[in-house]
Structure formats: C-alpha cells, structure tokens
Design an enzyme around this catalytic site. Structure first.
Site, PDB file in Angstrom:
ATOM      1  CD  GLU A 320       1.493  -6.498  12.218  1.00  0.00           C
ATOM      2  OE1 GLU A 320       2.220  -7.384  11.770  1.00  0.00           O
ATOM      3  OE2 GLU A 320       0.246  -6.586  12.258  1.00  0.00           O
ATOM      4  NE  ARG A 360     -10.586   4.803   5.470  1.00  0.00           N
ATOM      5  CZ  ARG A 360     -11.083   5.580   6.411  1.00  0.00           C
ATOM      6  NH1 ARG A 360     -11.192   6.885   6.214  1.00  0.00           N
ATOM      7  NH2 ARG A 360     -11.463   5.085   7.553  1.00  0.00           N
ATOM      8  CB  CYS A 391     -21.689   7.489 -13.709  1.00  0.00           C
ATOM      9  SG  CYS A 391     -21.120   8.599 -14.972  1.00  0.00           S
ATOM     10  CE1 TYR A 421      -5.282   0.239   4.964  1.00  0.00           C
ATOM     11  CE2 TYR A 421      -5.501   1.884   6.691  1.00  0.00           C
ATOM     12  CZ  TYR A 421      -5.050   0.657   6.274  1.00  0.00           C
ATOM     13  OH  TYR A 421      -4.362  -0.156   7.129  1.00  0.00           O
TER      14      TYR A 421
HETATM   15  C1  LIG Z   1      -4.447  -3.501   8.337  1.00  0.00           C
HETATM   16  C2  LIG Z   1      -3.501  -4.130   9.259  1.00  0.00           C
HETATM   17  C3  LIG Z   1      -2.646  -3.332  10.006  1.00  0.00           C
HETATM   18  C4  LIG Z   1      -2.661  -1.839   9.980  1.00  0.00           C
HETATM   19  O1  LIG Z   1      -3.862  -1.298  10.396  1.00  0.00           O
HETATM   20  P1  LIG Z   1      -3.964   0.291  10.642  1.00  0.00           P
HETATM   21  O2  LIG Z   1      -5.385   0.481  11.018  1.00  0.00           O
HETATM   22  O3  LIG Z   1      -3.621   0.951   9.362  1.00  0.00           O
HETATM   23  O4  LIG Z   1      -3.005   0.613  11.725  1.00  0.00           O
HETATM   24  C5  LIG Z   1      -1.736  -3.964  10.827  1.00  0.00           C
HETATM   25  N1  LIG Z   1      -1.668  -5.314  10.888  1.00  0.00           N
HETATM   26  C6  LIG Z   1      -2.473  -6.108  10.169  1.00  0.00           C
HETATM   27  C7  LIG Z   1      -2.326  -7.567  10.270  1.00  0.00           C
HETATM   28  C8  LIG Z   1      -3.421  -5.543   9.332  1.00  0.00           C
HETATM   29  O5  LIG Z   1      -4.226  -6.347   8.632  1.00  0.00           O
END
Ligand SMILES: *Cc1c(COP(=O)(O)O)cnc(C)c1O
Length: 463
Positions: A320, A360, A391, A421
């Site tokens: 992911e 960030r 501010c 992000y």
């Molecule tokens: C945030 C998240 C991601 C993606 O994270 P990256 O650092 O953007 O690759 C993948 N899986 C889950 C469950 C997440 O919470």
C-alpha cells in the site's frame, strides 16, 4: 520517548541533532533529480519548467501558492510499482496521501487498486469510476454508515481493526444479505523509523489487533465463525518514511507465524497478506530511497522464505504505497514576500502559504529543501528559514534552507516532494484559502483541485 503511530511520517528528532543543517549545496541553481518530479528542468533562460510549462506562466495563470503535480511522473511511478509486483500481487495506492478524481482515474488506468479510510475518500473513489472491488476500506473507527456504504458498494475488502468491528461488519453484511471479504489488521510489534526499526513485544498504538497475548489469533477465530465474513488475509502496516527493509522482514516473519498457527488450529491457509505501505522518499538530497523493483524483490523473497520455512503455500502479497508514489510527483510553488535578515542568525523568508498547505514541518519536524525557480542566481548562499504567513511562530515550511543572497520579494521559490500529506492535510487556519492542485502534462496544465475561495469559506459559515 517514542510515538509509535506515524501515519504521515515524521523525521524523528533523533535522526538529526538539534540545530543541524548541512553545508550549502555546491550549486544553488541545481535541481537534484532525487527530489524533483521527473519532467522538471530549467529552460535556456534559467526558469524552471515542469511538464513543458515554465513556473512563471503557472504562477501567472493559477496564482500562488499552488501545488503542481507532474502527471507523467505520477503515472510512471504507479506503473513502476505495478510492474515490479507483477500479476501475482496487488498494489493499493494509499488515498490518504493525496486523493482527487483525476488521481483516481490515473490509478485506474495504470492498473492499481486503492485504499480509502473514510466515507469521503470512498465517495471520491467511486465518483471517479474506480471499480468497487478494487477498493480496500481502512480505519480504526469506521462508522456503521460508512461500513454499510462500503458493503453496498461492493468494496473488495474491509480491513477489520478491532474486535467490535468484526462483529459490526459481520452484522451489517448479514443484514444486507452479503458475504464481505475482510482482512484483519494486526500489530506485530515492529516500530519502523526512517533508518532503523524497533522490535517489541507490544505495540502501544490505536491501530490493529495485537499479535501479542494471542489477541490476533482470537480475532481470527471469531471472524472464521461468522458466515457473513470471508476472511481472506492478515494485514500489517509498520510505519512511514522507511528506508530499511529489516522491519518488514520481522513483520513478515510474525505474520507468517500467525498464518501457520491458523493453519494448525483451523486447517485453513489464508490466501493473502498485506504488508502495508510506508516506503520512504527523498525529501532532501541526503535521502536514498529504494526503487519499487528492489522493494518488490526484497518483500517477495522475505515472504517466500518465511512460508517455505513454515511449509505454507506462499500467499498473494499486497502493498500500500502512498507517499512513494505521489510524494515526489509534486512541488509547492510560492511567491516570496517579506525577507527579514536577523544578524548573526539567519534570514527569514516569508511565503504566501505556510502551515496551512504544509503542516508536516510543524507537526513532524519534517525536512524539505527549497529552490529559487523563477530565475537563476549567481549570488552566494544565505542561510534561511522559509516561513508562512500564519499567526504562529511554529509556522515553518523549510527549517534550514540555503537560498541565493539576492533573493527578492516577488521571486518564486518551490519546495519539492510535497505530493504526499500536504494538500490532503491542508487546513483553513487563519481563514487562509487552500491552494489549487495544478496537473501538468505534455505542455498542458489544468486545475484538478481548484483554489478555495472566500465564497467557499462563507458557504460553510451559515451565520
Ligand atoms: C498511511 C498508510 C499507508 C501509506 O503510507 P505511506 O507512508 O504513504 O506509504 C498504507 N497503509 C496503511 C494502512 C496506512 O495507514
């Protein structure tokens, strides 16, 4: 000392000592390919161009600040992940990094799947035509309405995050007369940091069901008993902005251990494991991220080896990546406003955005670089800090920056690697209007998320 859940990836304070900044780059006009989107370069006048369009024109047409996303780069990174993992694995783009309908279409066309974690993200995905069976639904507190909507839509999987959710999803699926494909998210006791990981017995965080104490095994037991759930696998996500694969190695070892226990107890071999996202990108020239094909090779080897040792059939892997796909594809274009030299300290350079378009730095001590993009300069470097217009003294975009000493109000500067992000975490603090996202491709630019207007603000404020 540790904060264990880092959804959007901090740089830990222990990575760099307080007050650290690297030496000025040899050439302030250089564009390090590691941190910039693929089509970024300078034209013969020294103006930075992306997708064949120069930033002066982008600023004129769309205003500043603006996020500028390189569509060709996005597609090529998505494709690289897809190709690296091949047809025996699935790549789910983590929508929370940045989601818009154009992005959903690009993902669909490039053959990726999509993770969503709220009703809003699900609505965006469906409205742009992502097939529901290619969507995974995440979250530690999905509402009954969100669950119902996801099941009705026919999402490919719901990732169960608690004992209550196992029952809740099963109940709603049964009411709807459906059998829902689910994974169970477990925490394996691995906390991955940028360049290291910590293996622990317990994980003190809100996501997932702990492997420790037999809790994950108990969750599996319950899910297997519920007819309206089809348990397809186990999910593990260990952190963010990770460069070191050894955390995944420990995680895979522990997930496969659970698969083996499940086989021994229930006689079922679950067909899938999801190893989550969290792969790091280069925010500055100091970062050295791995290529998707190296990551795929490493993860496949780890899982295959662990499964062979456990005498299990190798499950289908899914990953992911969010940041690793979209992060490097965009930069934020700002106009320089006031410039304030503080003798013996540094020069504060204010831009027309700030913590509302990039939280960030304030939130995680994230590091970025910044470059003068509307022209080149022969001036020497000045130590600067790029700050916003909010501010709030913590309103910092780039903590330690080297910019040319002849920087002047009206110059355009850009912060690369802001694709992940930044827009997705943008706020309206100080009633500042959120910037547009402008996509560039082959000499054409188009707005994919428009700039917020005062009308938008006032429409929500019903008096
Ligand atoms: C945030 C998240 C991601 C993606 O994270 P990256 O650092 O953007 O690759 C993948 N899986 C889950 C469950 C997440 O919470």
């Amino acid at each position: 000392m540790s904060r264990s859940a880092h959804p959007a990836g901090p740089r830990h304070a222990d990575v760099l000592p307080e007050g650290h900044y690297s030496a000025p780059p040899a050439d302030l006009n250089a564009l390090d390919a590691k941190v910039w989107a693929q089509t970024v370069s300078r034209d013969q006048d020294g103006v930075v161009t992306v997708g064949g369009i120069d930033v002066n024109r982008l600023a004129e047409e769309y205003g500043t600040p603006a996020y500028v996303i390189d569509e060709a780069d996005f597609r090529s990174r998505a494709r690289a992940w897809r190709t690296a993992f091949g047809t025996d694995a699935d790549v789910f783009y983590a929508g929370k990094a940045f989601l818009s309908r154009a992005v959903v279409r690009w993902l669909h066309e490039e053959g990726l799947n999509l993770d969503v974690c709220s009703g809003g993200e699900l609505a965006t995905a469906l409205s742009a035509g992502m097939p529901a069976d290619r969507i995974a639904f995440h979250g530690n507190n999905k509402s009954p309405e969100e669950i119902e909507r996801a099941i009705r839509a026919g999402v490919g999987r719901i990732v169960l995050d608690s004992f209550q959710e196992i029952v809740r999803v099963a109940h709603i699926a049964r009411e709807l007369g459906k059998r829902q494909r689910v994974q169970i998210r477990i925490t394996v006791g691995v906390e991955a940091h940028t360049h290291e990981f910590i293996a622990t017995a317990h994980e003190d965080q809100k996501f997932g069901i702990p492997l420790a104490g037999g809790q994950a095994a108990e969750a599996v037991r319950r899910a297997l008993q519920l007819d309206s759930l089809e348990l397809i696998g186990i999910h593990s996500h260990i952190g963010s902005q990770i460069f070191d694969m050894s955390g995944f190695e420990v995680a895979a070892h522990r997930v496969v251990g659970l698969l083996k226990d499940i086989r021994d107890e229930h006689g079922v071999e679950l067909p899938e494991i999801d190893l989550g996202g969290g792969l790091g990108i280069a925010y500055t020239s100091d970062d050295d991220p791995r290529e998707p094909h190296e990551i795929a090779k490493a993860l496949n080897e780890i899982v295959t080896r662990e499964c062979e040792a456990a005498r299990l059939r190798t499950p289908r892997i899914s990953v992911e990546p969010g940041r690793a796909i979209v992060g490097p594809t965009a930069f934020t274009l700002y106009e320089v406003g006031t410039i304030k030299p503080l003798d013996g300290l540094r020069t504060y350079v204010s831009v027309d955005g700030g913590m509302s378009d990039n939280i960030r730095t304030a939130l995680y001590d994230a590091e970025y670089s910044v470059t003068l993009v509307s022209r080149t300069s022969d001036a020497g470097p000045m130590l600067a800090r790029v700050v916003g217009k909010h501010c709030e003294s913590g309103d910092i975009v780039v903590r330690d920056a080297f910019l040319p000493a002849d920087l002047a109000p009206g110059d355009l500067i850009a912060v690369p690697a802001t694709g992940a992000y930044c827009r997705s975490m943008a706020s309206n603090y100080n009633h500042v209007l959120r910037p547009p996202v402008v996509a560039v491709h082959d000499g054409e630019a188009r707005v994919i998320v428009r700039r917020e207007t005062e009308e938008d603000l006032l429409r929500l404020d019903v008096g």
